[in-house]
Enzyme design. Structure first.
Site, PDB file in Angstrom:
ATOM      1  N   SER A 120       0.767  -1.380  -0.048  1.00 34.02           N
ATOM      2  CA  SER A 120      -0.075  -0.032  -0.277  1.00 34.02           C
ATOM      3  C   SER A 120       0.744   1.348  -0.039  1.00 34.02           C
ATOM      4  CB  SER A 120      -1.154  -0.041   1.435  1.00 34.02           C
ATOM      5  OG  SER A 120      -1.650   1.242   1.474  1.00 34.02           O
ATOM      6  N   TYR A 144      -1.792   0.295  10.188  1.00 33.17           N
ATOM      7  CA  TYR A 144      -2.306  -0.639   8.801  1.00 33.17           C
ATOM      8  C   TYR A 144      -1.028  -0.294   8.064  1.00 33.17           C
ATOM      9  CZ  TYR A 144      -3.660  -0.995   3.941  1.00 33.17           C
ATOM     10  OH  TYR A 144      -3.652  -1.264   2.743  1.00 33.17           O
ATOM     11  N   LYS A 148       1.837  -3.010   6.489  1.00 33.17           N
ATOM     12  CA  LYS A 148       2.134  -3.426   5.181  1.00 33.17           C
ATOM     13  C   LYS A 148       3.656  -3.431   4.959  1.00 33.17           C
ATOM     14  CE  LYS A 148      -1.531  -4.389   3.187  1.00 33.17           C
ATOM     15  NZ  LYS A 148      -1.952  -5.701   2.513  1.00 33.17           N
TER      16      LYS A 148
END
Length: 331
Positions: A120, A144, A148
């Site tokens: 991402s 998050y 990643k």
């Protein structure tokens, strides 16, 4: 020549289902792995095997890779909301980081030697650059994004230690649909949230209008889900032809603000659309736009659809839900 088999984790999800289509279009056999916590069996073609399991079930995943003779895995399974990750970081550590660790163990033990990883642009945080390249500092602002980035690092270490070929694709914001059965039903993405507001006759929410951007709203790079799916197929091909791997931005290299996206929705739908400004969401950077020259050079991939085409395909899929293609009865 025998077709290669690839396993797609999260293949019953919005992006995963499009990746399945792209891999099959490139002549590969596909097996879908999905725990169906957010995925839907209706997205999986009737002639594609679906194994309902979590990527955290390392033993079962290893056995599946071995039994199918899979040469590689496209790993999309995981949680994906920066906002949700701020309130539940342990969930993102367990599902995203733990999922990559489990996947690497399964790949190593099964004999599969290729991984295409769903990463991402959140790994960049809020870069102070007009566009961000793959070698820019990685300073994620949410659990998050951190999950990643750590997933990329685990896979890079496994590549060195175990001879696994790894391509990490850093997605920018994904829009569009190949058809109604594959539409985005997510509760966090801007365009489906706007469509939901239109259906319900209310104003969509704009989270903050005081960012340091031209109109005060967040700026993002948007990519069509069909173009993104093609990037996965090209990455699989590159790994199969001997390329050791790499990390690539996947976007258009053009930024649009939230208000510009709303203008595009108005133009595509022909409907009036007011909005309501509310407080910023935790974890949202002001502006993230990708430099996409590396993927064009190395994988010969370039996004082909503009924002209006993305929104138009998403709108058509959202409106035409009367006869979606369904997979087999999985009950």
């Amino acid at each position: 020549m025998t077709e290669e088999t690839w396993v797609v984790t999260g293949g019953a999800g919005y992006i995963g289902a499009h990746v399945v289509e792209a891999l099959r279009g490139a002549g590969r056999q596909v097996v879908v792995v999905d725990d169906l916590s957010t995925g839907a069996t209706s997205r999986v073609p009737a002639d594609v095997d679906l194994e309902q399991l979590s990527v955290l079930e390392t033993g079962r995943l290893t056995g599946l890779l071995r039994d199918t003779g899979a040469v590689g895995v496209v790993h999309l399974a995981g949680k994906k909301s920066p906002t949700e990750s701020m309130s539940d970081p342990l969930l993102y550590a367990r599902e995203n980081v733990g999922g990559v660790v489990s996947l690497v163990q399964a790949v190593r033990d099964s004999g599969a030697r290729r991984v295409v990883f769903s990463s991402s642009c959140s790994v960049y945080g809020s870069p102070d650059l007009p566009s961000v390249g793959e070698d820019a500092p990685t300073l994620p602002q949410s659990p998050y994004g951190e999950s990643k980035l750590y997933g990329e690092q685990v896979l890079a270490a496994a590549a060195r230690a175990h001879g696994i070929g790894v391509v990490s694709l850093r997605y920018f914001n994904v829009v569009g649909a190949a058809g109604p059965a594959l539409r985005d039903t997510g509760t966090y993405n801007l365009v489906p949230l706007v469509f939901q507001a239109l259906r319900e006759g209310r104003a969509p929410l704009v989270f903050g209008d005081d960012y340091p951007t031209p109109d005060g709203t967040c700026v993002r790079d948007y990519v069509d889900v069909r173009d993104l799916a093609d990037a996965h197929a090209l990455a699989a091909t590159a790994l199969g032809s001997g390329r050791s791997g790499g990390t690539y931005n996947v976007g258009r290299g053009t930024g649009y603000s939230v208000l510009e996206v709303l203008d595009t929705v108005r133009a595509v739908t022909g409907r009036p659309l007011d909005h309501r400004v509310v407080d910023r969401r935790p974890g949202d950077p002001a502006s993230v736009v990708g430099d996409v020259r590396r993927i064009a050079r190395d994988l010969a991939w370039t996004a082909t659809r503009d924002l209006a085409e993305m929104v138009a395909s998403a709108w058509a899929a959202d409106r035409d839900q009367s006869a979606p293609r369904r997979g087999p009865d999985r009950s």
